[in-house]
Design a protein around this motif. Structure first.
Motif, mmCIF file in Angstrom:
data_model
loop_
_atom_site.group_PDB
_atom_site.id
_atom_site.type_symbol
_atom_site.label_atom_id
_atom_site.label_comp_id
_atom_site.label_asym_id
_atom_site.label_seq_id
_atom_site.Cartn_x
_atom_site.Cartn_y
_atom_site.Cartn_z
ATOM 1 N N TRP A 328 0.833 -1.203 0.000
ATOM 2 C CA TRP A 328 0.000 0.000 0.000
ATOM 3 C C TRP A 328 0.872 1.259 0.000
ATOM 4 O O TRP A 328 0.639 2.206 -0.753
ATOM 5 C CB TRP A 328 -0.907 -0.024 1.225
ATOM 6 C CG TRP A 328 -1.841 1.150 1.354
ATOM 7 C CD1 TRP A 328 -1.605 2.304 2.039
ATOM 8 C CD2 TRP A 328 -3.143 1.283 0.775
ATOM 9 N NE1 TRP A 328 -2.680 3.140 1.944
ATOM 10 C CE2 TRP A 328 -3.642 2.542 1.170
ATOM 11 C CE3 TRP A 328 -3.931 0.452 -0.014
ATOM 12 C CZ2 TRP A 328 -4.903 3.000 0.789
ATOM 13 C CZ3 TRP A 328 -5.186 0.911 -0.389
ATOM 14 C CH2 TRP A 328 -5.660 2.168 0.003
ATOM 15 N N HIS A 329 1.868 1.256 0.854
ATOM 16 C CA HIS A 329 2.776 2.411 0.943
ATOM 17 C C HIS A 329 3.509 2.603 -0.388
ATOM 18 O O HIS A 329 3.600 3.721 -0.907
ATOM 19 C CB HIS A 329 3.776 2.170 2.070
ATOM 20 C CG HIS A 329 4.734 3.306 2.285
ATOM 21 N ND1 HIS A 329 4.434 4.399 3.073
ATOM 22 C CD2 HIS A 329 5.989 3.531 1.808
ATOM 23 C CE1 HIS A 329 5.460 5.238 3.080
ATOM 24 N NE2 HIS A 329 6.412 4.727 2.324
ATOM 25 N N ALA A 330 4.021 1.505 -0.940
ATOM 26 C CA ALA A 330 4.812 1.603 -2.170
ATOM 27 C C ALA A 330 3.966 2.038 -3.365
ATOM 28 O O ALA A 330 4.469 2.678 -4.288
ATOM 29 C CB ALA A 330 5.478 0.261 -2.464
ATOM 30 N N ARG A 331 2.682 1.720 -3.354
ATOM 31 C CA ARG A 331 1.806 2.114 -4.466
ATOM 32 C C ARG A 331 1.454 3.596 -4.430
ATOM 33 O O ARG A 331 1.050 4.164 -5.444
ATOM 34 C CB ARG A 331 0.529 1.285 -4.429
ATOM 35 C CG ARG A 331 0.691 -0.127 -4.968
ATOM 36 C CD ARG A 331 -0.580 -0.928 -4.814
ATOM 37 N NE ARG A 331 -0.463 -2.232 -5.470
ATOM 38 C CZ ARG A 331 -1.284 -3.241 -5.265
ATOM 39 N NH1 ARG A 331 -2.296 -3.104 -4.414
ATOM 40 N NH2 ARG A 331 -1.117 -4.386 -5.898
ATOM 41 N N HIS A 332 1.596 4.230 -3.275
ATOM 42 C CA HIS A 332 1.207 5.629 -3.142
ATOM 43 C C HIS A 332 2.385 6.586 -2.942
ATOM 44 O O HIS A 332 2.208 7.798 -3.034
ATOM 45 C CB HIS A 332 0.237 5.789 -1.956
ATOM 46 C CG HIS A 332 -1.084 5.140 -2.179
ATOM 47 N ND1 HIS A 332 -1.340 3.828 -1.840
ATOM 48 C CD2 HIS A 332 -2.241 5.618 -2.721
ATOM 49 C CE1 HIS A 332 -2.594 3.525 -2.156
ATOM 50 N NE2 HIS A 332 -3.159 4.577 -2.688
ATOM 51 N N ALA A 338 9.648 8.099 -9.576
ATOM 52 C CA ALA A 338 8.664 7.051 -9.858
ATOM 53 C C ALA A 338 8.055 6.570 -8.553
ATOM 54 O O ALA A 338 8.592 6.812 -7.463
ATOM 55 C CB ALA A 338 9.323 5.884 -10.593
ATOM 56 N N LYS A 339 6.897 5.897 -8.658
ATOM 57 C CA LYS A 339 6.334 5.286 -7.467
ATOM 58 C C LYS A 339 7.265 4.186 -6.964
ATOM 59 O O LYS A 339 7.910 3.498 -7.760
ATOM 60 C CB LYS A 339 4.948 4.725 -7.757
ATOM 61 C CG LYS A 339 3.896 5.799 -7.983
ATOM 62 C CD LYS A 339 2.520 5.200 -8.156
ATOM 63 C CE LYS A 339 1.462 6.306 -8.304
ATOM 64 N NZ LYS A 339 0.100 5.765 -8.479
ATOM 65 N N SER A 347 10.461 -3.423 -5.882
ATOM 66 C CA SER A 347 9.550 -4.458 -6.371
ATOM 67 C C SER A 347 10.088 -5.852 -6.065
ATOM 68 O O SER A 347 9.311 -6.773 -5.774
ATOM 69 C CB SER A 347 9.296 -4.294 -7.874
ATOM 70 O OG SER A 347 10.488 -4.453 -8.613
ATOM 71 N N ASN A 348 11.401 -6.019 -6.097
ATOM 72 C CA ASN A 348 11.985 -7.312 -5.741
ATOM 73 C C ASN A 348 11.751 -7.637 -4.269
ATOM 74 O O ASN A 348 11.428 -8.779 -3.913
ATOM 75 C CB ASN A 348 13.496 -7.314 -6.031
ATOM 76 C CG ASN A 348 13.793 -7.436 -7.512
ATOM 77 O OD1 ASN A 348 12.945 -7.861 -8.295
ATOM 78 N ND2 ASN A 348 14.997 -7.059 -7.921
ATOM 79 N N VAL A 349 11.927 -6.625 -3.422
ATOM 80 C CA VAL A 349 11.692 -6.830 -1.987
ATOM 81 C C VAL A 349 10.232 -7.198 -1.735
ATOM 82 O O VAL A 349 9.924 -8.137 -0.987
ATOM 83 C CB VAL A 349 12.074 -5.566 -1.188
ATOM 84 C CG1 VAL A 349 11.594 -5.679 0.260
ATOM 85 C CG2 VAL A 349 13.576 -5.346 -1.222
ATOM 86 N N LEU A 350 9.315 -6.463 -2.355
ATOM 87 C CA LEU A 350 7.894 -6.728 -2.166
ATOM 88 C C LEU A 350 7.510 -8.116 -2.679
ATOM 89 O O LEU A 350 6.667 -8.797 -2.084
ATOM 90 C CB LEU A 350 7.059 -5.660 -2.867
ATOM 91 C CG LEU A 350 7.179 -4.241 -2.295
ATOM 92 C CD1 LEU A 350 6.428 -3.250 -3.178
ATOM 93 C CD2 LEU A 350 6.658 -4.190 -0.866
ATOM 94 N N ALA A 351 8.123 -8.533 -3.768
ATOM 95 C CA ALA A 351 7.849 -9.864 -4.307
ATOM 96 C C ALA A 351 8.297 -10.947 -3.322
ATOM 97 O O ALA A 351 7.591 -11.936 -3.093
ATOM 98 C CB ALA A 351 8.534 -10.045 -5.651
ATOM 99 N N ASP A 352 9.480 -10.751 -2.717
ATOM 100 C CA ASP A 352 9.972 -11.729 -1.735
ATOM 101 C C ASP A 352 9.057 -11.782 -0.512
ATOM 102 O O ASP A 352 8.743 -12.860 0.001
ATOM 103 C CB ASP A 352 11.395 -11.367 -1.302
ATOM 104 C CG ASP A 352 12.427 -11.655 -2.387
ATOM 105 O OD1 ASP A 352 12.101 -12.406 -3.328
ATOM 106 O OD2 ASP A 352 13.549 -11.126 -2.293
#
Length: 437
Positions: A328-332, A338-339, A347-352
Motif C-alpha cells: 500500500w505504501h509503495a503504491r502511493h 517514480a512510485k 519491487s523485488n523486496v515486495l515480491a519476496d
C-alpha cells in the motif's frame, strides 16, 4: 488588525512546509478477505472449505478492514490492561480492567466464531474456515487472539471429561461475549496456566499441589505465566498423589462465589500489549480433574497442539498485514521520479515478502486440513509432526519478515504512530508492521 489576527487569518496552506504531500492515504474501508487472494483461494483448494464459507468470511473481512475496528485495535494496543487486586473497601477482587475497545474486538471475534466454530459446526473444511476467520482478526489486532485461541484449543482436552464437557462446551460454543465474571452467563472463554518459576517448559518440575476434596480438588501453588486471567476457566497442571494432573479451574463457582484466584501482577511484556498475561497464586483453589490421574501432560497436550496451530496462523496473519502495508505504501509513495512499487529494487523486496506470506498462508490451510481429518492415520501423523515444525519455522521467520516490511515504509515504519491497519480515521497514518508487538 493585529499581527495575531493576521497570522490566524492566513490559511496553513500558505506555508509550503504545512502541506502534506507524497503520503499514502489511510488503508481503511478495504475488505481484508476479498483483498487476500491467496487466503481466499487456498481456503477452498487446500483447506477444502466449501463456497458457503465465503459469505461469513467476507463479512469478517469488512469488519476488520473498517476504520472503526482499526481504531479499536489502536486503542487496545495503546491502553494496556490494568490490574486491580482490591476494591476501595480493601476486599480482594483480582480483576483486570481492559479498555472498552478490547471488549468490542473480542465481541466481534466471538460473534464470528473465530474461537470455536470448527467444533460447534464440524464439517469438511471447518478448521480451515475457522482458521481463516482467526487470521483475519489477528491480522489487525493480534493481542486478543490469545484467549480466542485458547478457547478453541481447550475443547480437545475437555472432551476427556464428559461431565465437565457437558457443562462447559455449550458455553464455549456460544457466540455471546460478556467480560463479567458471573456464574451462568451464556458464553465462556478459557485460558491456560502451566509454567512455574522453577520449571518453565519442564512442567514435570511443577510444585503446585492438588489435594482431593470430595468430588473436586483444592490447588495450592504459584503459576509464573497465566494467559488472559479474566477468562472464565483455565486448564492447570498440578501434582497430586498419582503424579502430574490436569485440572479445570473456574474463576467463578456454581454458587456465584469467586474461586480463589490471586493475580499477583501483570507481566510487563515487550509485545502483545492489549492482552494481559499474569502471575497467579492458588490457595485452596477449587478444580476438577481432566483426564486420567497422573496423565496431566497427555491431557493438556491436546490444547497445546491446537494452540501451536494458532501460533502458525497468527504469524501468517502478521506476515499478510506486513505485505499489505508495505505494498500500500509503495503504491502511493514516490521517490526518485517514480512510485516506489515501480522501482526495481523495491519491487523485488515486495515480491519476496509476498512469496513468503503466501507460503505461510498455504501451509496454514494445509495444517488446518490435517486437523479436520484427524481420524485418518496419515493425516494425524502429519499433524503431529508438521504442526511443531511449521510453528518453529513460520514463527521464527515472522519477525525477520516484519523487519524487511518495516524498511519499506522508511522511518515511518519505526514509529508507534504507524501501526498497520491502526490508522486513526481522518489521518494519513497507515502503518508500522507489527514487528514491535
Amino acid at each position: 488588525m493585529t499581527a495575531t489576527d493576521a497570522g490566524t487569518s492566513e490559511s496553513s496552506a500558505s506555508y509550503p512546509t504545512h502541506q502534506v504531500l507524497n503520503q499514502p492515504p489511510p488503508r481503511v474501508g478495504i475488505n481484508e478477505y476479498t483483498a487476500n487472494i491467496p487466503l481466499a483461494q487456498y481456503l477452498q483448494t487446500v483447506g477444502e472449505a466449501g463456497v458457503s464459507a465465503t459469505g461469513g468470511l467476507e463479512a469478517v473481512g469488512a469488519v476488520v478492514g473498517s476504520a472503526q475496528f482499526q481504531e479499536d485495535a489502536r486503542l487496545a494496543h495503546k491502553n494496556a490492561p490494568i490490574l486491580h487486586t482490591h476494591n476501595k473497601y480493601g476486599q480482594r477482587i483480582d480483576e483486570v480492567e481492559y479498555h472498552p475497545s478490547y471488549h468490542r474486538i473480542m465481541g466481534e471475534a466471538v460473534a464470528a466464531g473465530a474461537h470455536t466454530s470448527a467444533w460447534a459446526r464440524p464439517e469438511v473444511g471447518a478448521n480451515a474456515t475457522r482458521a481463516a476467520a482467526f487470521m483475519l482478526f489477528a491480522q489487525v489486532e493480534p493481542g486478543h487472539a490469545c484467549p480466542i485461541s485458547m478457547s478453541h484449543a481447550a475443547v480437545e482436552s475437555l472432551q476427556l471429561a464428559p461431565d465437565l464437557a457437558a457443562q462447559w462446551l455449550p458455553r464455549l460454543y456460544s457466540r455471546s461475549y460478556s467480560p463479567e465474571l458471573v456464574a451462568g452467563k451464556a458464553g465462556a472463554l478459557f485460558g491456560m496456566a502451566m509454567t512455574e518459576k522453577q520449571g518453565g517448559s519442564d512442567v514435570r518440575a511443577n510444585t503446585t499441589v492438588a489435594v482431593p476434596d470430595g468430588e473436586n480438588f483444592l490447588l495450592t501453588g504459584h503459576k509464573w505465566f497465566c494467559s488472559a486471567p479474566m477468562s472464565d476457566a483455565f486448564l492447570v497442571l498440578a501434582q497430586d498423589d498419582a503424579g502430574l494432573g490436569c485440572f479445570l479451574v473456574p474463576r467463578t463457582l456454581q454458587d456465584g462465589e469467586r474461586n480463589t484466584f490471586l493475580i499477583q501482577r501483570l507481566k510487563d511484556k515487550v509485545g502483545n500489549r492489549s492482552n494481559a498475561s499474569s502471575e497467579v497464586e492458588f490457595a485452596n483453589t477449587v478444580g476438577w480433574r481432566i483426564g486420567d490421574p497422573g496423565r496431566g501432560v497427555k491431557a493438556i497436550m491436546g490444547m497445546v497442539s491446537q494452540t501451536r496451530l494458532d501460533c502458525v496462523l497468527g504469524s501468517a496473519a502478521g506476515m499478510r498485514q506486513a505485505v499489505a502495508e508495505a505494498v500500500w505504501h509503495a503504491r502511493h509513495r514516490r521517490a526518485f521520479g517514480a512510485k516506489l512499487i515501480d522501482q526495481p529494487a523495491m519491487s523485488n523486496v515486495l515480491a519476496d515478502l509476498s512469496l513468503e506470506s503466501e507460503a505461510a498462508t498455504v501451509v496454514s490451510m494445509r495444517l488446518s486440513r490435517a486437523f479436520d481429518h484427524d481420524a485418518v492415520p496419515s493425516e494425524r501423523a502429519f499433524r503431529r509432526l508438521a504442526t511443531a515444525v511449521t510453528k518453529y519455522w513460520v514463527c521464527k521467520r515472522g519477525p525477520n519478515h516484519a523487519y524487511e516490511a518495516m524498511e519499506c515504509l522508511g522511518g515511518n515504519g519505526y514509529t508507534e504512530d504507524f501501526p498497520p491497519g491502526h490508522a486513526v480515521p481522518g489521518t494519513t497514518g497507515d502503518g508500522d508492521l507489527g514487528g514491535g508487538r
